[in-house]
Write a protein that holds these residues in place. Structure first.
Motif, PDB file in Angstrom:
ATOM      1  N   ALA A  29       0.903  -1.399   0.121  1.00 59.28           N
ATOM      2  CA  ALA A  29       0.016   0.017  -0.030  1.00 59.28           C
ATOM      3  C   ALA A  29       0.993   1.167  -0.065  1.00 59.28           C
ATOM      4  CB  ALA A  29      -0.978  -0.114   1.238  1.00 59.28           C
ATOM      5  N   LEU A  30       1.933   1.280   0.784  1.00 59.29           N
ATOM      6  CA  LEU A  30       2.784   2.459   0.906  1.00 59.29           C
ATOM      7  C   LEU A  30       3.636   2.557  -0.450  1.00 59.29           C
ATOM      8  CD1 LEU A  30       4.313   4.605   2.298  1.00 59.29           C
ATOM      9  CD2 LEU A  30       6.023   2.628   3.032  1.00 59.29           C
ATOM     10  N   GLY A  31       3.708   1.544  -1.247  1.00 56.80           N
ATOM     11  CA  GLY A  31       4.538   1.280  -2.323  1.00 56.80           C
ATOM     12  C   GLY A  31       3.559   1.884  -3.596  1.00 56.80           C
ATOM     13  N   ALA A  32       2.210   1.829  -3.374  1.00 59.13           N
ATOM     14  CA  ALA A  32       1.318   2.355  -4.120  1.00 59.13           C
ATOM     15  C   ALA A  32       1.470   3.777  -4.252  1.00 59.13           C
ATOM     16  CB  ALA A  32      -0.228   1.776  -4.012  1.00 59.13           C
ATOM     17  N   VAL A  33       1.457   4.288  -2.883  1.00 62.72           N
ATOM     18  CA  VAL A  33       1.194   5.503  -2.691  1.00 62.72           C
ATOM     19  C   VAL A  33       2.424   6.437  -3.444  1.00 62.72           C
ATOM     20  CG1 VAL A  33       1.014   7.365  -0.829  1.00 62.72           C
ATOM     21  CG2 VAL A  33      -0.347   5.563  -0.766  1.00 62.72           C
ATOM     22  N   VAL A  34       3.840   5.900  -2.951  1.00 63.78           N
ATOM     23  CA  VAL A  34       4.726   6.561  -3.323  1.00 63.78           C
ATOM     24  C   VAL A  34       4.989   6.476  -4.982  1.00 63.78           C
ATOM     25  CG1 VAL A  34       7.637   6.252  -3.360  1.00 63.78           C
ATOM     26  CG2 VAL A  34       5.868   5.989  -1.175  1.00 63.78           C
ATOM     27  N   SER A  35       4.660   5.061  -5.517  1.00 64.17           N
ATOM     28  CA  SER A  35       4.800   5.208  -6.910  1.00 64.17           C
ATOM     29  C   SER A  35       3.711   6.137  -7.699  1.00 64.17           C
ATOM     30  CB  SER A  35       4.349   3.798  -7.289  1.00 64.17           C
ATOM     31  OG  SER A  35       5.334   2.836  -6.655  1.00 64.17           O
ATOM     32  N   GLY A  36       2.731   6.225  -7.429  1.00 65.04           N
ATOM     33  CA  GLY A  36       1.695   7.117  -7.828  1.00 65.04           C
ATOM     34  C   GLY A  36       1.920   8.728  -7.792  1.00 65.04           C
ATOM     35  N   ALA A  37       2.752   8.870  -6.670  1.00 63.72           N
ATOM     36  CA  ALA A  37       3.029  10.194  -6.626  1.00 63.72           C
ATOM     37  C   ALA A  37       4.367  10.742  -7.274  1.00 63.72           C
ATOM     38  CB  ALA A  37       3.391  10.573  -5.058  1.00 63.72           C
ATOM     39  N   LEU A  38       5.302   9.583  -7.471  1.00 63.70           N
ATOM     40  CA  LEU A  38       6.627   9.769  -8.110  1.00 63.70           C
ATOM     41  C   LEU A  38       6.574   9.485  -9.623  1.00 63.70           C
ATOM     42  CD1 LEU A  38       9.318  10.689  -7.177  1.00 63.70           C
ATOM     43  CD2 LEU A  38       9.930   8.247  -6.925  1.00 63.70           C
ATOM     44  N   LEU A  39       5.990   8.730  -9.967  1.00 62.09           N
ATOM     45  CA  LEU A  39       6.190   8.262 -11.291  1.00 62.09           C
ATOM     46  C   LEU A  39       5.456   9.415 -12.256  1.00 62.09           C
ATOM     47  CD1 LEU A  39       5.613   4.555 -10.940  1.00 62.09           C
ATOM     48  CD2 LEU A  39       7.817   5.534 -11.908  1.00 62.09           C
ATOM     49  N   ARG A  40       5.814   9.722 -13.510  1.00 58.19           N
ATOM     50  CA  ARG A  40       5.123  10.203 -14.407  1.00 58.19           C
ATOM     51  C   ARG A  40       4.114   9.525 -15.003  1.00 58.19           C
ATOM     52  NH1 ARG A  40      10.607  12.260 -15.709  1.00 58.19           N
ATOM     53  NH2 ARG A  40      11.010  14.195 -15.112  1.00 58.19           N
ATOM     54  N   GLY A  41       3.060  10.757 -15.546  1.00 54.92           N
ATOM     55  CA  GLY A  41       2.047  10.007 -16.270  1.00 54.92           C
ATOM     56  C   GLY A  41       2.230   9.821 -17.768  1.00 54.92           C
ATOM     57  N   GLY A  42       1.727   8.921 -18.606  1.00 54.48           N
ATOM     58  CA  GLY A  42       2.015   8.762 -19.736  1.00 54.48           C
ATOM     59  C   GLY A  42       2.822   7.744 -20.286  1.00 54.48           C
ATOM     60  N   PRO A  43       3.109   7.432 -21.450  1.00 54.21           N
ATOM     61  CA  PRO A  43       4.175   6.444 -21.975  1.00 54.21           C
ATOM     62  C   PRO A  43       5.471   6.865 -21.611  1.00 54.21           C
ATOM     63  CG  PRO A  43       2.558   6.764 -23.689  1.00 54.21           C
ATOM     64  CD  PRO A  43       2.383   7.858 -22.628  1.00 54.21           C
TER      65      PRO A  43
END
Length: 498
Positions: free
Chosen positions: A464-478
């Protein structure tokens, strides 16, 4: 400017053969991560070493592997990926042969340490070879899909093959099996791989010394915590020393003329997010493979080979999800939705695993959750491995690959220490709260399962923590089209006299 390929562009069939070589070599490494765990009880009986010494067979490998990954990744950039790939294969095979023939505990531990050295040389080289061989977007997606399936499913396959070898032959064949994989990759790879042009990479010797020492201290500290206590000086002392050295390393990388791990690599949001995802996977996968195998064998009475077969549905779903994710989903959506969704799916799978009991049935209690976890793992691997090497300069392909492996290895060390401690504490608390006098076998059984369920809830929290961090850090789009981006600084070429 395009990334130099390990295989000439005209040889399409040769590139796919190179993929087979790369995947075989990496499969050997992922097998070895789990296969030896099944062989340890038999090896202990044959070589007459104590239960306390048994952990060193695992720790010796982890120390050399974890501490040398970044150095080895840069070495591949410096002297050539074909050379490091061949050297890593040959060395790992030789160390496996010595380990299989070990006549004493010291000989086995030394062989395992040497295996870790050559695994550190081989692991980042395989991923950087993949990244530099497949530059066409469509081919790249298919190639990373196959590689991700191997990386994600190899541990489960190792349990199956390790159980079969230990049951049908003996523990030594868990080491000798590596010679089969290495022989194929050596023979075919030597003829297919071509020497790549020098990339202009430089070795940061002070950085190597500091970060290798820091990672060694961290891996040893976490390994010691898993087998002893967090309060012993050999645990917290090494963890503090490792943390200090890693901080010093990060400061040095901003000042070094030729940094070992250039800040531009990890400060990119996508790549940095993929390295954190690898760390989460390393910690979370430990909870699935180790404690689930404990439950299957100790509590349900499964044999080693039956436990491996029980995990095959997870391996199959992981392979399918990683392949589809790389070919179909990554080109359209990019890494953020795949990694975030994969983490959340794993939260669900881990929560479902907490329903286990003393008399649970495989089909009704375990099959569904492990397939859900396989889906989540496949989606994460599909995105993380490809993203971690996306857009790097040619001279940085090896070190970027090493950063992914380092995250996964460090995550595994953290997971081993943290989850073992949680399981032991939960078991003790259950016995304290329920025992009336000396606990009987039934109560011990329930307390152990309570420890497993507590671990699975913690794994759900980690994902769950990984989902929050990944969603916030990674850019959207290809992801951008493969090839070094023009906005990133390149190493200044050497001037050639005219």
């Amino acid at each position: 400017m395009s990334t130099p390929s390990a295989v000439p562009a005209a040889g399409e069939s040769r590139r796919w053969m190179v993929l087979a070589v790369i995947c075989t070599a990496y499969l050997m490494l992922t097998f070895d991560a789990t296969v030896m765990n099944l062989a340890l009880p038999s090896a202990q009986t044959a070589l007459h070493f104590s239960a306390a010494d048994k952990q060193w067979v695992v720790t010796a490998y982890a120390l050399s592997y974890g501490s040398l990954l970044l150095f080895s990744g840069r070495l591949a950039d410096l002297i050539g990926r074909k050379e490091t790939f061949i050297a890593g294969l040959a060395g790992f095979a030789a160390a496996s042969a010595v380990g299989g023939a070990a006549s004493s505990f010291g000989m086995l531990v030394a062989a395992r340490a040497c295996q870790g050295v050559f695994a550190a040389l081989l692991a980042p080289t395989t991923l950087s070879l993949l990244a530099t061989t497949f530059t066409d977007p469509k081919e790249r997606g298919r190639a990373f899909g196959v590689f991700s399936a191997v990386a994600a499913g190899g541990g489960g396959m190792g349990l199956l093959i390790g159980g079969a070898l230990t049951s049908a032959l003996n523990w030594r064949w868990c080491m000798y099996i590596n010679l089969v994989f290495a022989a194929f990759s050596l023979i075919v790879g030597s003829s297919l791989l071509t020497r790549q042009p020098r990339t202009g990479a430089r070795m940061d010797v002070p950085g190597v010394i500091v970060v290798s020492g820091g990672l060694l201290c961290l891996v040893y500290g976490f390994s010691n915590a898993a087998t002893h206590s967090w309060h012993t000086p050999s645990t917290w002392g090494f963890l503090v020393a490792g943390g200090v050295l890693v901080v010093l390393f990060s400061f040095w990388q901003r000042r070094a003329q030729h940094p070992l791990l250039p800040p531009r690599i990890v400060l990119d949001r996508n790549r940095g997010g993929s390295y954190l995802a690898a760390l989460v996977i390393g910690a979370g996968m430990f909870g699935v493979l180790l404690f689930l195998v404990y439950y299957l064998q100790t509590d349900l009475g499964y044999s080693a080979i039956k436990s491996g077969v029980a995990l095959l549905p997870m391996v199959g779903v992981t392979a399918a999800a990683s392949t589809v994710g790389n070919i179909r989903l990554m080109p359209r959506f990019g890494p953020r939705p795949l990694i975030t969704a994969g983490m959340l799916i794993n939260v669900v799978g881990m929560a479902l695993l907490t329903r286990i009991g003393p008399d649970s049935h495989y089909a009704s209690t375990l099959l569904g959750p492990i397939m859900v976890i396989g889906l989540g793992m496949g989606m994460i691997f599909a995105a993380a491995l490809r993203t971690g090497t996306s857009g790097v300069l040619p001279q940085d392909a090896g070190i970027a690959s090493a950063a992914i492996n380092t995250g996964q290895q460090l995550g595994g060390a953290i997971g081993t220490a943290l989850l073992n401690t949680i399981a032991a504490s939960a078991t003790t608390d259950y016995l304290t709260g329920h025992a009336q006098g000396k606990p009987g076998p039934a109560l011990l059984h329930l307390a152990t399962i309570h420890g497993y369920t507590r671990v699975f809830w913690w794994c759900a929290g980690i994902f769950a923590l990984g989902a929050v961090v990944s969603g916030a850090l990674l850019r959207g789009g290809p992801l951008p089209t493969p090839g070094p981006p023009t906005t990133e600084p390149a190493t200044e070429p050497e001037k050639v006299p005219t």
